[in-house]
Design a protein around this motif. Structure first.
Motif, PDB file in Angstrom:
ATOM      1  N   ALA A 209       0.808  -1.219   0.000  1.00  0.00           N
ATOM      2  CA  ALA A 209       0.000   0.000   0.000  1.00  0.00           C
ATOM      3  C   ALA A 209       0.840   1.268   0.000  1.00  0.00           C
ATOM      4  O   ALA A 209       0.387   2.316  -0.471  1.00  0.00           O
ATOM      5  CB  ALA A 209      -0.932   0.000   1.210  1.00  0.00           C
ATOM      6  N   ALA A 210       2.061   1.198   0.535  1.00  0.00           N
ATOM      7  CA  ALA A 210       2.912   2.391   0.601  1.00  0.00           C
ATOM      8  C   ALA A 210       3.186   2.971  -0.787  1.00  0.00           C
ATOM      9  O   ALA A 210       3.453   4.167  -0.933  1.00  0.00           O
ATOM     10  CB  ALA A 210       4.228   2.059   1.298  1.00  0.00           C
ATOM     11  N   LYS A 211       3.100   2.125  -1.807  1.00  0.00           N
ATOM     12  CA  LYS A 211       3.322   2.596  -3.173  1.00  0.00           C
ATOM     13  C   LYS A 211       2.169   3.463  -3.682  1.00  0.00           C
ATOM     14  O   LYS A 211       2.354   4.285  -4.583  1.00  0.00           O
ATOM     15  CB  LYS A 211       3.487   1.400  -4.120  1.00  0.00           C
ATOM     16  N   PHE A 212       0.996   3.244  -3.113  1.00  0.00           N
ATOM     17  CA  PHE A 212      -0.196   3.900  -3.630  1.00  0.00           C
ATOM     18  C   PHE A 212      -0.781   4.942  -2.679  1.00  0.00           C
ATOM     19  O   PHE A 212      -1.493   5.835  -3.127  1.00  0.00           O
ATOM     20  CB  PHE A 212      -1.293   2.863  -3.929  1.00  0.00           C
ATOM     21  N   CYS A 213      -0.527   4.797  -1.383  1.00  0.00           N
ATOM     22  CA  CYS A 213      -1.261   5.568  -0.381  1.00  0.00           C
ATOM     23  C   CYS A 213      -0.338   6.435   0.463  1.00  0.00           C
ATOM     24  O   CYS A 213       0.610   5.924   1.076  1.00  0.00           O
ATOM     25  CB  CYS A 213      -2.046   4.627   0.533  1.00  0.00           C
ATOM     26  N   ASN A 214      -0.628   7.712   0.503  1.00  0.00           N
ATOM     27  CA  ASN A 214       0.078   8.648   1.370  1.00  0.00           C
ATOM     28  C   ASN A 214      -0.599   8.630   2.729  1.00  0.00           C
ATOM     29  O   ASN A 214      -1.782   8.963   2.839  1.00  0.00           O
ATOM     30  CB  ASN A 214       0.016  10.057   0.769  1.00  0.00           C
ATOM     31  N   PRO A 215       0.131   8.235   3.790  1.00  0.00           N
ATOM     32  CA  PRO A 215      -0.479   8.155   5.123  1.00  0.00           C
ATOM     33  C   PRO A 215      -1.129   9.457   5.562  1.00  0.00           C
ATOM     34  O   PRO A 215      -2.102   9.449   6.318  1.00  0.00           O
ATOM     35  CB  PRO A 215       0.705   7.791   6.034  1.00  0.00           C
ATOM     36  N   ASN A 216      -0.637  10.569   5.075  1.00  0.00           N
ATOM     37  CA  ASN A 216      -1.180  11.865   5.462  1.00  0.00           C
ATOM     38  C   ASN A 216      -2.477  12.203   4.734  1.00  0.00           C
ATOM     39  O   ASN A 216      -3.182  13.132   5.113  1.00  0.00           O
ATOM     40  CB  ASN A 216      -0.139  12.966   5.187  1.00  0.00           C
ATOM     41  N   GLU A 217      -2.755  11.466   3.681  1.00  0.00           N
ATOM     42  CA  GLU A 217      -3.974  11.712   2.911  1.00  0.00           C
ATOM     43  C   GLU A 217      -4.869  10.479   2.882  1.00  0.00           C
ATOM     44  O   GLU A 217      -5.755  10.364   2.028  1.00  0.00           O
ATOM     45  CB  GLU A 217      -3.610  12.114   1.473  1.00  0.00           C
ATOM     46  N   LEU A 218      -4.652   9.567   3.802  1.00  0.00           N
ATOM     47  CA  LEU A 218      -5.341   8.282   3.794  1.00  0.00           C
ATOM     48  C   LEU A 218      -6.815   8.440   4.172  1.00  0.00           C
ATOM     49  O   LEU A 218      -7.140   9.049   5.195  1.00  0.00           O
ATOM     50  CB  LEU A 218      -4.659   7.317   4.768  1.00  0.00           C
ATOM     51  N   LEU A 219      -7.668   7.914   3.341  1.00  0.00           N
ATOM     52  CA  LEU A 219      -9.102   7.922   3.601  1.00  0.00           C
ATOM     53  C   LEU A 219      -9.477   6.645   4.345  1.00  0.00           C
ATOM     54  O   LEU A 219      -9.431   5.553   3.785  1.00  0.00           O
ATOM     55  CB  LEU A 219      -9.873   8.014   2.277  1.00  0.00           C
ATOM     56  N   GLU A 220      -9.821   6.781   5.623  1.00  0.00           N
ATOM     57  CA  GLU A 220     -10.212   5.631   6.446  1.00  0.00           C
ATOM     58  C   GLU A 220     -11.717   5.686   6.663  1.00  0.00           C
ATOM     59  O   GLU A 220     -12.240   6.679   7.178  1.00  0.00           O
ATOM     60  CB  GLU A 220      -9.492   5.644   7.784  1.00  0.00           C
ATOM     61  N   ILE A 221     -12.405   4.627   6.276  1.00  0.00           N
ATOM     62  CA  ILE A 221     -13.855   4.629   6.385  1.00  0.00           C
ATOM     63  C   ILE A 221     -14.365   3.321   6.973  1.00  0.00           C
ATOM     64  O   ILE A 221     -13.729   2.271   6.865  1.00  0.00           O
ATOM     65  CB  ILE A 221     -14.537   4.874   5.026  1.00  0.00           C
ATOM     66  N   ASP A 222     -15.531   3.414   7.615  1.00  0.00           N
ATOM     67  CA  ASP A 222     -16.260   2.243   8.082  1.00  0.00           C
ATOM     68  C   ASP A 222     -17.368   1.945   7.079  1.00  0.00           C
ATOM     69  O   ASP A 222     -17.983   2.870   6.524  1.00  0.00           O
ATOM     70  CB  ASP A 222     -16.856   2.485   9.461  1.00  0.00           C
ATOM     71  N   ILE A 223     -17.619   0.658   6.864  1.00  0.00           N
ATOM     72  CA  ILE A 223     -18.550   0.238   5.820  1.00  0.00           C
ATOM     73  C   ILE A 223     -19.545  -0.781   6.377  1.00  0.00           C
ATOM     74  O   ILE A 223     -19.163  -1.733   7.058  1.00  0.00           O
ATOM     75  CB  ILE A 223     -17.796  -0.409   4.636  1.00  0.00           C
ATOM     76  N   ALA A 224     -20.809  -0.569   6.097  1.00  0.00           N
ATOM     77  CA  ALA A 224     -21.859  -1.541   6.406  1.00  0.00           C
ATOM     78  C   ALA A 224     -22.390  -2.071   5.085  1.00  0.00           C
ATOM     79  O   ALA A 224     -22.736  -1.284   4.198  1.00  0.00           O
ATOM     80  CB  ALA A 224     -22.977  -0.883   7.203  1.00  0.00           C
ATOM     81  N   VAL A 225     -22.432  -3.378   4.928  1.00  0.00           N
ATOM     82  CA  VAL A 225     -22.823  -3.952   3.643  1.00  0.00           C
ATOM     83  C   VAL A 225     -23.928  -4.999   3.790  1.00  0.00           C
ATOM     84  O   VAL A 225     -24.028  -5.691   4.798  1.00  0.00           O
ATOM     85  CB  VAL A 225     -21.623  -4.607   2.915  1.00  0.00           C
ATOM     86  N   ASP A 226     -24.742  -5.067   2.779  1.00  0.00           N
ATOM     87  CA  ASP A 226     -25.662  -6.191   2.572  1.00  0.00           C
ATOM     88  C   ASP A 226     -25.665  -6.444   1.065  1.00  0.00           C
ATOM     89  O   ASP A 226     -26.455  -5.857   0.325  1.00  0.00           O
ATOM     90  CB  ASP A 226     -27.063  -5.883   3.085  1.00  0.00           C
ATOM     91  N   PRO A 227     -24.726  -7.266   0.593  1.00  0.00           N
ATOM     92  CA  PRO A 227     -24.543  -7.437  -0.858  1.00  0.00           C
ATOM     93  C   PRO A 227     -25.783  -7.930  -1.584  1.00  0.00           C
ATOM     94  O   PRO A 227     -25.964  -7.635  -2.769  1.00  0.00           O
ATOM     95  CB  PRO A 227     -23.403  -8.455  -0.949  1.00  0.00           C
ATOM     96  N   CYS A 228     -26.619  -8.685  -0.883  1.00  0.00           N
ATOM     97  CA  CYS A 228     -27.863  -9.163  -1.501  1.00  0.00           C
ATOM     98  C   CYS A 228     -28.965  -9.086  -0.450  1.00  0.00           C
ATOM     99  O   CYS A 228     -29.233 -10.056   0.259  1.00  0.00           O
ATOM    100  CB  CYS A 228     -27.696 -10.591  -2.026  1.00  0.00           C
ATOM    101  N   GLU A 229     -29.565  -7.934  -0.324  1.00  0.00           N
ATOM    102  CA  GLU A 229     -30.670  -7.716   0.613  1.00  0.00           C
ATOM    103  C   GLU A 229     -31.923  -8.352   0.019  1.00  0.00           C
ATOM    104  O   GLU A 229     -32.474  -7.890  -0.975  1.00  0.00           O
ATOM    105  CB  GLU A 229     -30.854  -6.214   0.844  1.00  0.00           C
ATOM    106  N   GLY A 230     -32.329  -9.481   0.611  1.00  0.00           N
ATOM    107  CA  GLY A 230     -33.463 -10.222   0.077  1.00  0.00           C
ATOM    108  C   GLY A 230     -33.033 -11.381  -0.800  1.00  0.00           C
ATOM    109  O   GLY A 230     -33.417 -11.472  -1.972  1.00  0.00           O
TER     110      GLY A 230
END
Length: 345
Positions: A80-101
């Protein structure tokens, strides 16, 4: 976050929906879910982010699904160090339901969709895989209806807020034995009941849109889907409340956890000391920015399902943003190789 990732999360739910739709009507709900999960994971791992699944398909570290705690995104890779600058890193939490129903897909019924919600780290309630008592209603009734009131009281309040007779209200309820008394009360109060077999996320969100002929969601459904619904309703300004249900005797269909006492202990281990707390949408989706995205797998109240044509497919998605205060319906034509024609309708 909105500008960076909104388009890409639409593509995440689109790919999951297309994969699952190929199994529509084939009677295999597990495979319909599995292919949606794999498509969702693959697309999320192409996004420039460090994402963490807080609501997913399981809590086992070796689970084949998108498990709770799994990290996704380019910035989680070993190099990841090749692609991601730690100072600009987007950290997110994700809730998923890939097939609801999943049953809806398996048996070719309306209302299934691929869905997810995201927020910055810590912005989504990490709900256990329990059940949740839910109340959803339009924005005009926000903070007027209350989950602690009876269905009869809430219908009267909703009637007053909407300037609509109780007889003209439609309430969605999951078709489950646990809701027998609730259904009888709603009907006795004069409102109409729309029973659904699966997929209460769509029902909750539909309350926020006029013209859907859905005015409230009441009853008990899955807690993780409650958080996803809350994320959308917070951004839409609609009313949503949820209360965790940890007693197997209440839901009558079993829970993860064999006993009421065991489930209470599990909640305490998760840092939830008030097991009976009623949460609103701001608490279930508390992040500064909340994004919700869904794509129809089969036709539903809000979106068309996936429509295949020779050489491609057409999808309809919904993305809701608390930051831009928008609800966008996105109609997309997907071209597989060199299509012979492009279907417009």
């Amino acid at each position: 976050m909105d500008n960076v990732i909104a388009l890409e999360i639409i593509e995440v739910v689109e790919q999951a929906a297309i994969a699952s739709a190929r199994l529509m009507g084939k009677g295999d709900k597990n495979e319909a879910d599995h292919v949606a999960v794999e498509a969702m994971r693959k697309r999320m791992n192409q996004i420039h982010m460090r994402g963490r699944i807080v609501i997913g398909e399981g809590e086992r570290d070796e689970a084949p699904m998108l498990y709770i705690g799994e990290e996704v995104g380019i910035c989680t890779q070993e190099d990841a160090a090749k692609f991601c600058n730690p100072n600009e890193l987007l950290e997110i939490d994700i809730a998923v339901d890939p097939c609801e129903g999943t049953n809806l897909v398996a048996y070719g019924q309306n209302g299934s969709m691929a869905v997810l919600a995201i927020s910055e780290k810590g912005g989504l309630f990490a709900a256990p895989d329990f059940y949740m008592k839910k109340l959803a209603a339009p924005a005009v009734a926000k903070d007027h209806v209350d989950i602690n009131k009876s269905a009869t009281e809430n219908l009267k309040i909703l009637s007053d807020c909407m300037n609509r007779a109780i007889e003209d209200l439609v309430v969605v309820v999951m078709d489950r034995p646990r809701h027998k008394d609730l259904i009888e009360e709603i009907r006795k109060a004069g409102a109409r009941v729309r029973l659904i077999s699966d997929g209460d996320v769509s029902a909750a969100i539909s309350c926020a849109f006029s013209g859907t002929n859905i005015h409230a969601l009441m009853g008990i459904g899955a807690a993780p889907e409650g958080v996803i619904s809350a994320a959308a309703m917070r951004a839409l300004g609609g009313h949503f409340q949820g209360q965790l249900i940890y007693d197997p005797e209440v839901v009558k269909t079993g829970l993860i956890g064999e006993s009421r006492e065991g489930n209470l202990n599990r909640l305490k281990e998760m840092g939830i000391n008030d097991a009976d707390k009623v949460y609103n949408s701001d608490e279930l989706a508390s992040g500064e920015t909340v994004l919700f995205a869904a794509c129809g797998i089969t036709p539903g109240t809000l979106m068309e399902g996936v429509r295949f044509f020779s050489g491609g497919a057409r999808t309809q998605s919904l993305v809701i943003s608390s930051q831009s205060k928008t609800a966008r319906f996105v109609d997309t034509v997907h071209m597989f190789g060199q299509p012979k024609n492009i279907q417009l309708h």
